[in-house]
Design a protein around this motif. Structure first.
Motif, short mmCIF file in Angstrom:
data_model
loop_
_atom_site.label_atom_id
_atom_site.label_comp_id
_atom_site.label_asym_id
_atom_site.label_seq_id
_atom_site.Cartn_x
_atom_site.Cartn_y
_atom_site.Cartn_z
N PRO A 1 -7.81 26.30 12.55
CA PRO A 1 -7.10 27.25 13.16
C PRO A 1 -7.29 27.28 14.97
CG PRO A 1 -8.69 28.30 11.95
CD PRO A 1 -8.70 26.97 11.44
N SER A 2 -8.52 27.15 15.33
CA SER A 2 -8.78 27.17 16.73
C SER A 2 -8.15 25.87 17.33
CB SER A 2 -10.21 27.00 17.09
OG SER A 2 -10.78 28.33 16.54
N VAL A 3 -8.40 24.71 16.67
CA VAL A 3 -7.73 23.51 17.29
C VAL A 3 -6.20 23.46 17.22
CG1 VAL A 3 -7.60 20.97 16.86
CG2 VAL A 3 -9.81 22.25 16.65
N GLY A 4 -5.60 23.93 16.20
CA GLY A 4 -4.32 24.24 16.35
C GLY A 4 -3.80 25.12 17.03
N VAL A 5 -4.25 26.40 17.29
CA VAL A 5 -3.79 27.20 18.39
C VAL A 5 -3.94 26.83 19.82
CG1 VAL A 5 -4.35 29.61 19.32
CG2 VAL A 5 -4.06 29.54 17.09
N ALA A 6 -5.16 26.15 20.16
CA ALA A 6 -5.28 25.70 21.53
C ALA A 6 -4.42 24.54 22.03
CB ALA A 6 -6.92 25.49 21.64
N THR A 7 -4.28 23.72 21.13
CA THR A 7 -3.42 22.65 21.33
C THR A 7 -2.06 22.83 21.24
OG1 THR A 7 -3.84 21.65 19.16
CG2 THR A 7 -5.39 20.75 20.77
N GLY A 8 -1.60 23.67 20.46
CA GLY A 8 -0.29 24.14 20.69
C GLY A 8 0.18 24.85 21.78
N VAL A 9 -0.73 25.63 22.08
CA VAL A 9 -0.31 26.32 23.31
C VAL A 9 -0.40 25.55 24.63
CG1 VAL A 9 -1.52 27.89 25.23
CG2 VAL A 9 -1.23 28.63 22.62
N LEU A 10 -1.12 24.30 24.67
CA LEU A 10 -1.59 23.55 25.72
C LEU A 10 -0.11 22.63 25.77
CD1 LEU A 10 -2.82 21.73 27.60
CD2 LEU A 10 -3.83 20.43 25.67
N GLY A 11 0.45 22.20 24.60
CA GLY A 11 1.55 21.38 24.69
C GLY A 11 2.76 22.19 25.05
N MET A 12 2.99 23.42 24.51
CA MET A 12 3.96 24.10 24.66
C MET A 12 4.07 24.69 26.36
SD MET A 12 6.85 25.63 23.64
CE MET A 12 6.69 25.00 22.11
N LEU A 13 3.01 24.94 26.82
CA LEU A 13 2.70 25.26 28.36
C LEU A 13 3.10 24.21 29.30
CD1 LEU A 13 -0.09 27.94 28.43
CD2 LEU A 13 2.39 28.43 28.63
N LEU A 14 2.79 23.07 28.84
CA LEU A 14 2.91 21.94 29.61
C LEU A 14 4.46 21.49 29.79
CD1 LEU A 14 0.20 19.21 28.46
CD2 LEU A 14 0.29 20.37 30.69
#
Length: 429
Positions: free
Chosen positions: A363-376
């Motif tokens: 879940p930490s990988v999912g949240v962090a990378t999901g936020v990364l892609g959306m913010l980019l």
């Protein structure tokens, strides 16, 4: 002899600024940092107080459920009407069209500030899916430029907006690191005199004072408390790349829809038509997505993170799509607000959706990378995206994953339309 020739052909190194050139900026930067933080904390506290009344005692007194479909719809329409009145009647009309503004706000006249603060507070309390960052930065930039130009007229005018932006970003995130990263990214496109750290000295001072003031007054935290991740494995790198790229692509769908939705609302021409109409659409989306898809989204992300297995993949995906649509509508119809915090909710929900679909995805990988892609996709701010994703999940092992995942995601978004428009309604690239 060859060594002397090579040395003579090497590009000259920019000289460092002497301490006496930097010392005069300390007190002005510190003052801007403290004031910017207090403005942010004051507006946020006032909005939270109003929010508690509007979504607590008021519906209870009326015998209506706080999270009922009817109350959600009524509150969003009422918020659109109230903000529309502010934009229509207040001096300065609460600033220019927010769809044309980013984190680097222009210097606005002082007469605009009361209306902009009031419109922002009403928006934060009423439930539209926007954050406080853009209007608060604009307010602090205007205040710093007006007071700084009068108290210290010999200071270059361009200094005050940079100090105010740094101070507000430091206050928003509770750390000056975010401010330093954003300002260094902005400086990369400008000619600089001296070394990078010489140019960052005053903004970093302002950001540090803003962050310290917010920390002492409001005690903010961004750590979602997700399960810590140990040493990353190959499957984690694969998951990070796939999730960041997928969320970036979804974010780009909203980016490309932005000028179309904005143009549809602009056809209504008057703020008392545009904003109530936006409230109607947001009310319908809020009724569809539920209470968690309202407001700026930061505290709602915490609720999702506390129960990463509490919803199905379809529910996570549904909340993400509704929130992204609400962000798109709120940013298009004239509500004053920023896009970072609701984008964090969207990315987090999509990351938890990936975890629900494939339990092997941490879940930490999912949240962090999901936020990364959306913010980019939504902000096009590389450092802000990386920093925000990293602070949400306090796990050092994620840093390498985030850096690698940012590369394909950045290739998907760079050079394309941004979620910010020119005055004529065309997207900035």
């Amino acid at each position: 002899m060859a060594q002397e020739t090579d040395a003579s052909q090497a590009p000259p190194t920019a000289p460092t600024a002497p301490a006496r050139a930097l010392l005069p900026y300390i007190l002005p930067a510190a003052a801007v940092g403290v004031v910017a933080s207090l403005v942010f904390v004051g507006v946020s506290a006032g909005a939270e107080l109003l929010q508690r009344v509007l979504w607590g005692p008021l519906p209870d007194a009326l015998g209506v459920g706080r999270s009922s479909v009817a109350w959600v719809f009524v509150m969003l329409v009422a918020t659109g009407t109230a903000v529309g009145l502010v934009v229509w009647k207040m001096p300065g009309h609460a600033g220019p069209d927010p769809a044309t503004l980013g984190l680097n706000a222009p210097v606005m006249p002082l007469v605009v500030m009361p209306g902009l603060v009031l419109a922002t507070g009403l928006m934060l309390a009423g439930g539209p899916s926007l954050g406080p960052e853009n209007p608060i930065i604009a307010v602090n930039v205007g205040l710093a430029a007006w007071f700084g130009g009068r108290l210290l007229p010999r200071t270059p005018g361009a200094v005050w907006p940079m100090l105010a932006e740094s101070a507000t970003i430091g206050a928003l995130f509770g750390t000056p690191v975010a401010a330093a990263l954003v300002i260094s990214e902005a400086l990369a496109g400008r000619p600089m005199r001296g070394r990078l750290w010489d140019n960052l000295f005053a903004p970093l001072t302002a950001g540090a004072c803003g962050a310290v003031t917010t920390t002492l007054v409001a005690h903010p935290t961004f750590d979602l408390g997700l399960p810590p991740m140990g040493h990353p494995h190959a499957k984690d790198f694969l998951a990070a790349v796939v999730i960041a790229s997928a969320t970036a692509l979804l974010g780009m769908c909203a980016v490309y829809a932005f000028p179309l939705v904005h143009a549809a609302f602009r056809r209504l021409r008057h703020p008392m038509l545009m904003l109530p109409a936006g409230g109607v659409v947001l009310g319908a989306l809020g009724a569809l997505g539920g209470h968690l898809t309202l407001f700026k989204g930061l505290s709602e992300v915490g609720k999702l993170a506390r129960h990463p297995d509490g919803w199905s993949a379809g529910q996570f995906a549904g909340m993400a799509v509704v929130k992204l649509a609400a962000l798109l509508v709120a940013a298009s119809c004239g509500f004053r607000g920023g896009r970072i915090f609701p984008a964090v909710f969207v990315g987090s929900a999509l990351g938890l959706c990936a975890h629900a679909l494939v339990p092997a995805v941490h879940p930490s990988v999912g949240v962090a990378t999901g936020v990364l892609g959306m913010l980019l996709a939504v902000t096009r701010q590389g450092w802000v995206s990386l920093f925000t994703a990293a602070v949400l999940v306090a796990s050092p092992g994620l840093l390498a994953l985030l850096c690698i995942a940012s590369l394909p995601a950045w290739l998907l978004v760079t050079g394309r339309a941004q979620m910010q428009l020119r005055a004529d309604g065309t997207p900035i690239r």
